[in-house]
Design a protein around this motif. Sequence first.
Motif, PDB file in Angstrom:
ATOM      1  N   THR A   1     -21.846  17.971  -2.455  1.00 38.46           N
ATOM      2  CA  THR A   1     -23.023  17.923  -2.786  1.00 38.46           C
ATOM      3  C   THR A   1     -24.062  18.858  -2.020  1.00 38.46           C
ATOM      4  OG1 THR A   1     -22.595  16.102  -4.157  1.00 38.46           O
ATOM      5  CG2 THR A   1     -24.839  16.886  -4.096  1.00 38.46           C
ATOM      6  N   LYS A   2     -24.207  18.301  -0.777  1.00 34.92           N
ATOM      7  CA  LYS A   2     -25.198  18.845   0.129  1.00 34.92           C
ATOM      8  C   LYS A   2     -24.945  20.433   0.633  1.00 34.92           C
ATOM      9  CE  LYS A   2     -26.729  14.500   1.588  1.00 34.92           C
ATOM     10  NZ  LYS A   2     -26.745  13.693   2.826  1.00 34.92           N
ATOM     11  N   SER A   3     -23.561  20.713   0.922  1.00 36.71           N
ATOM     12  CA  SER A   3     -22.959  21.834   1.507  1.00 36.71           C
ATOM     13  C   SER A   3     -22.294  22.501   0.335  1.00 36.71           C
ATOM     14  CB  SER A   3     -22.152  21.542   2.604  1.00 36.71           C
ATOM     15  OG  SER A   3     -22.893  21.007   3.676  1.00 36.71           O
ATOM     16  N   SER A   4     -22.482  22.563  -1.019  1.00 37.55           N
ATOM     17  CA  SER A   4     -21.801  23.114  -1.875  1.00 37.55           C
ATOM     18  C   SER A   4     -21.313  24.596  -1.741  1.00 37.55           C
ATOM     19  CB  SER A   4     -22.434  22.971  -3.445  1.00 37.55           C
ATOM     20  OG  SER A   4     -21.930  23.540  -4.282  1.00 37.55           O
ATOM     21  N   ALA A   5     -22.449  25.432  -1.491  1.00 35.41           N
ATOM     22  CA  ALA A   5     -22.059  26.967  -1.312  1.00 35.41           C
ATOM     23  C   ALA A   5     -20.935  26.970  -0.276  1.00 35.41           C
ATOM     24  CB  ALA A   5     -23.456  27.428  -1.080  1.00 35.41           C
ATOM     25  N   GLU A   6     -21.169  26.374   1.043  1.00 38.18           N
ATOM     26  CA  GLU A   6     -20.269  26.444   2.112  1.00 38.18           C
ATOM     27  C   GLU A   6     -18.811  26.001   1.673  1.00 38.18           C
ATOM     28  OE1 GLU A   6     -20.110  25.524   6.762  1.00 38.18           O
ATOM     29  OE2 GLU A   6     -21.846  24.836   5.610  1.00 38.18           O
ATOM     30  N   VAL A   7     -18.731  24.699   0.852  1.00 37.97           N
ATOM     31  CA  VAL A   7     -17.511  24.306   0.512  1.00 37.97           C
ATOM     32  C   VAL A   7     -16.846  25.435  -0.338  1.00 37.97           C
ATOM     33  CG1 VAL A   7     -16.482  22.797  -1.296  1.00 37.97           C
ATOM     34  CG2 VAL A   7     -18.080  21.779   0.630  1.00 37.97           C
ATOM     35  N   LYS A   8     -17.458  26.205  -1.199  1.00 37.79           N
ATOM     36  CA  LYS A   8     -16.875  27.255  -2.003  1.00 37.79           C
ATOM     37  C   LYS A   8     -16.016  28.213  -1.440  1.00 37.79           C
ATOM     38  CE  LYS A   8     -19.492  26.125  -6.211  1.00 37.79           C
ATOM     39  NZ  LYS A   8     -20.015  24.884  -5.798  1.00 37.79           N
ATOM     40  N   ARG A   9     -16.627  28.514  -0.219  1.00 36.36           N
ATOM     41  CA  ARG A   9     -15.750  29.311   0.926  1.00 36.36           C
ATOM     42  C   ARG A   9     -14.331  28.980   0.918  1.00 36.36           C
ATOM     43  NH1 ARG A   9     -19.161  28.885   6.005  1.00 36.36           N
ATOM     44  NH2 ARG A   9     -17.101  30.047   7.003  1.00 36.36           N
ATOM     45  N   TYR A  10     -13.988  27.942   0.825  1.00 38.01           N
ATOM     46  CA  TYR A  10     -12.525  27.197   1.031  1.00 38.01           C
ATOM     47  C   TYR A  10     -12.002  27.025  -0.342  1.00 38.01           C
ATOM     48  CZ  TYR A  10     -14.654  26.502   5.563  1.00 38.01           C
ATOM     49  OH  TYR A  10     -15.493  26.411   6.773  1.00 38.01           O
ATOM     50  N   VAL A  11     -12.578  26.925  -1.125  1.00 34.59           N
ATOM     51  CA  VAL A  11     -11.905  26.416  -2.415  1.00 34.59           C
ATOM     52  C   VAL A  11     -11.988  27.553  -3.630  1.00 34.59           C
ATOM     53  CG1 VAL A  11     -12.306  25.003  -4.442  1.00 34.59           C
ATOM     54  CG2 VAL A  11     -12.736  23.834  -1.768  1.00 34.59           C
ATOM     55  N   SER A  12     -10.890  27.401  -4.297  1.00 30.54           N
ATOM     56  CA  SER A  12     -10.808  28.257  -5.648  1.00 30.54           C
ATOM     57  C   SER A  12     -10.717  27.178  -6.896  1.00 30.54           C
ATOM     58  CB  SER A  12      -9.426  28.894  -5.948  1.00 30.54           C
ATOM     59  OG  SER A  12      -9.770  30.204  -5.093  1.00 30.54           O
ATOM     60  N   TYR A  13     -11.401  27.409  -7.947  1.00 35.92           N
ATOM     61  CA  TYR A  13     -11.464  26.292  -8.975  1.00 35.92           C
ATOM     62  C   TYR A  13     -11.135  26.978 -10.205  1.00 35.92           C
ATOM     63  CZ  TYR A  13     -14.599  23.490 -12.150  1.00 35.92           C
ATOM     64  OH  TYR A  13     -14.871  22.876 -13.346  1.00 35.92           O
ATOM     65  N   ILE A  14     -10.410  26.137 -10.947  1.00 32.46           N
ATOM     66  CA  ILE A  14     -10.121  26.388 -12.445  1.00 32.46           C
ATOM     67  C   ILE A  14     -10.722  25.396 -13.270  1.00 32.46           C
ATOM     68  CG2 ILE A  14      -8.482  26.781 -14.086  1.00 32.46           C
ATOM     69  CD1 ILE A  14      -6.159  27.723 -12.195  1.00 32.46           C
ATOM     70  N   PRO A  15     -11.835  25.594 -13.941  1.00 32.83           N
ATOM     71  CA  PRO A  15     -12.588  24.578 -14.625  1.00 32.83           C
ATOM     72  C   PRO A  15     -11.816  24.352 -16.215  1.00 32.83           C
ATOM     73  CG  PRO A  15     -13.474  26.902 -15.201  1.00 32.83           C
ATOM     74  CD  PRO A  15     -12.465  27.045 -14.168  1.00 32.83           C
ATOM     75  N   GLY A  16     -11.983  23.114 -16.467  1.00 32.22           N
ATOM     76  CA  GLY A  16     -11.409  22.704 -17.738  1.00 32.22           C
ATOM     77  C   GLY A  16     -11.674  23.213 -19.187  1.00 32.22           C
ATOM     78  N   GLU A  17     -13.150  23.920 -18.946  1.00 32.86           N
ATOM     79  CA  GLU A  17     -13.557  24.846 -20.184  1.00 32.86           C
ATOM     80  C   GLU A  17     -13.788  26.179 -19.679  1.00 32.86           C
ATOM     81  OE1 GLU A  17     -13.803  23.951 -23.395  1.00 32.86           O
ATOM     82  OE2 GLU A  17     -13.089  21.929 -23.128  1.00 32.86           O
ATOM     83  N   ILE A  18     -13.170  27.146 -19.914  1.00 35.74           N
ATOM     84  CA  ILE A  18     -13.510  28.422 -19.474  1.00 35.74           C
ATOM     85  C   ILE A  18     -14.441  29.360 -20.530  1.00 35.74           C
ATOM     86  CG2 ILE A  18     -12.186  30.538 -18.769  1.00 35.74           C
ATOM     87  CD1 ILE A  18      -9.675  28.687 -18.220  1.00 35.74           C
ATOM     88  N   ASN A  19     -15.302  29.685 -19.693  1.00 31.02           N
ATOM     89  CA  ASN A  19     -16.529  30.796 -20.216  1.00 31.02           C
ATOM     90  C   ASN A  19     -16.577  31.758 -19.346  1.00 31.02           C
ATOM     91  OD1 ASN A  19     -17.050  29.289 -22.856  1.00 31.02           O
ATOM     92  ND2 ASN A  19     -17.697  27.713 -21.750  1.00 31.02           N
ATOM     93  N   PHE A  20     -16.176  32.895 -19.511  1.00 26.44           N
ATOM     94  CA  PHE A  20     -16.699  34.059 -18.627  1.00 26.44           C
ATOM     95  C   PHE A  20     -17.999  34.648 -18.874  1.00 26.44           C
ATOM     96  CE2 PHE A  20     -11.647  34.328 -19.296  1.00 26.44           C
ATOM     97  CZ  PHE A  20     -11.472  33.989 -17.960  1.00 26.44           C
ATOM     98  N   PRO A  21     -18.626  35.091 -17.967  1.00 33.11           N
ATOM     99  CA  PRO A  21     -19.871  35.586 -17.862  1.00 33.11           C
ATOM    100  C   PRO A  21     -19.620  37.249 -18.134  1.00 33.11           C
ATOM    101  CG  PRO A  21     -19.171  35.399 -15.512  1.00 33.11           C
ATOM    102  CD  PRO A  21     -18.192  34.813 -16.507  1.00 33.11           C
ATOM    103  N   GLY A  22     -20.758  37.723 -18.680  1.00 33.42           N
ATOM    104  CA  GLY A  22     -20.502  39.380 -18.886  1.00 33.42           C
ATOM    105  C   GLY A  22     -19.832  39.842 -20.116  1.00 33.42           C
ATOM    106  N   ASN A  23     -19.426  40.969 -20.140  1.00 31.22           N
ATOM    107  CA  ASN A  23     -18.670  41.618 -21.502  1.00 31.22           C
ATOM    108  C   ASN A  23     -17.875  42.428 -20.834  1.00 31.22           C
ATOM    109  OD1 ASN A  23     -18.078  41.825 -23.879  1.00 31.22           O
ATOM    110  ND2 ASN A  23     -19.421  43.434 -24.339  1.00 31.22           N
ATOM    111  N   THR A  24     -16.962  42.204 -19.932  1.00 27.44           N
ATOM    112  CA  THR A  24     -16.130  43.227 -19.122  1.00 27.44           C
ATOM    113  C   THR A  24     -14.551  43.070 -19.390  1.00 27.44           C
ATOM    114  OG1 THR A  24     -15.830  41.457 -17.423  1.00 27.44           O
ATOM    115  CG2 THR A  24     -17.628  42.985 -17.009  1.00 27.44           C
ATOM    116  N   SER A  25     -13.811  43.935 -19.222  1.00 29.59           N
ATOM    117  CA  SER A  25     -12.395  43.869 -19.133  1.00 29.59           C
ATOM    118  C   SER A  25     -12.011  42.498 -18.168  1.00 29.59           C
ATOM    119  CB  SER A  25     -11.491  45.025 -18.737  1.00 29.59           C
ATOM    120  OG  SER A  25     -11.772  45.382 -17.593  1.00 29.59           O
ATOM    121  N   GLY A  26     -10.583  41.914 -18.287  1.00 33.69           N
ATOM    122  CA  GLY A  26     -10.084  41.427 -17.409  1.00 33.69           C
ATOM    123  C   GLY A  26     -10.108  41.859 -15.992  1.00 33.69           C
ATOM    124  N   GLU A  27      -9.690  43.021 -15.864  1.00 32.84           N
ATOM    125  CA  GLU A  27      -9.421  43.756 -14.518  1.00 32.84           C
ATOM    126  C   GLU A  27     -10.858  43.804 -14.011  1.00 32.84           C
ATOM    127  OE1 GLU A  27      -8.464  48.254 -12.571  1.00 32.84           O
ATOM    128  OE2 GLU A  27      -7.589  47.678 -14.626  1.00 32.84           O
TER     129      GLU A  27
END
Length: 297
Positions: free
Chosen positions: A68-94
Amino acid sequence: MVYIDIKHLTKDYKKGRGVFDISLEIEKGEVYGFVGVNGAGKTTTIRHMMGFIKPDEGSVTIQGLDATKSSAEVKRYVSYIPGEINFPGNTSGEEFLKEQIYLSGRGSWGRAKELSEQLQLDVTANVHSMSKGMKQKTAIVSALASDADILIMDEPTTGLDPLMRDVFIDLLKEEKEKGKTIFMSSHIFQEVEEVCDRVAVIQEGKIIEVVNMKNIRYNKNKEYRMEFKTEEDFKRFIGLGYQISKVKAEDLQIFVQIHDEHINELIQTLKDFDLVYFKEIKVHFEDYITEVFKEEK
């Protein structure tokens, strides 16, 4: 070494919803499964791990950092797949994948292309027009291509057909061989049985069992089903004193439970009997968990 440490985690949404006093330790290089029915608390636990939710009590640390307190730093080590996927923007997969690689500062487009081919993902498609399965594949490629030390995945095979699920399991095994630490929630028992080292079972927000999968895969207590040709042999075997778990008299069938070290003795005994067949009954993780849920009721 413990990479993910969950201690007495509690988030009470009232009316019995939430997670209550959860404690788990996930070690470096371990593939850890997290199973339970929908609404059991899997996603709530994972959102705490990602630092999206602040707990009422307890803590989650990842590589010694408070989630919780070091969320941004933790994300340097972690890849995440959420249960509900909503992509930002209007881009291609690539474009989306390249942007994720750039933002994370890890991985490569070459690896993303390789993964896309294996998962049969059309990266030219617009992320908003993708089917649920295509979005799931894109999220998987993004997570694996980033080459993070830790993978946290919430129902990662949702929307995948059985063939692609098998491809995903093979990819996970490759990640395990690289020494990655993987935490994966699922309601599909077969996939956690194939790839996980340990599995925690959650029911109504509480951990009811932690299973070492070696004990399922290499269970030394076996069960055998045998059918006799004659009623005489059937009755004679019953009188020998073996541990019988079930009898189907109308079919002349007997189910025997026996430890590995006594198998040869049983085989020798059966040489004096006329058998239609003799077969081991494999215990699968799903069978084991079904029994656990029955005991909890």
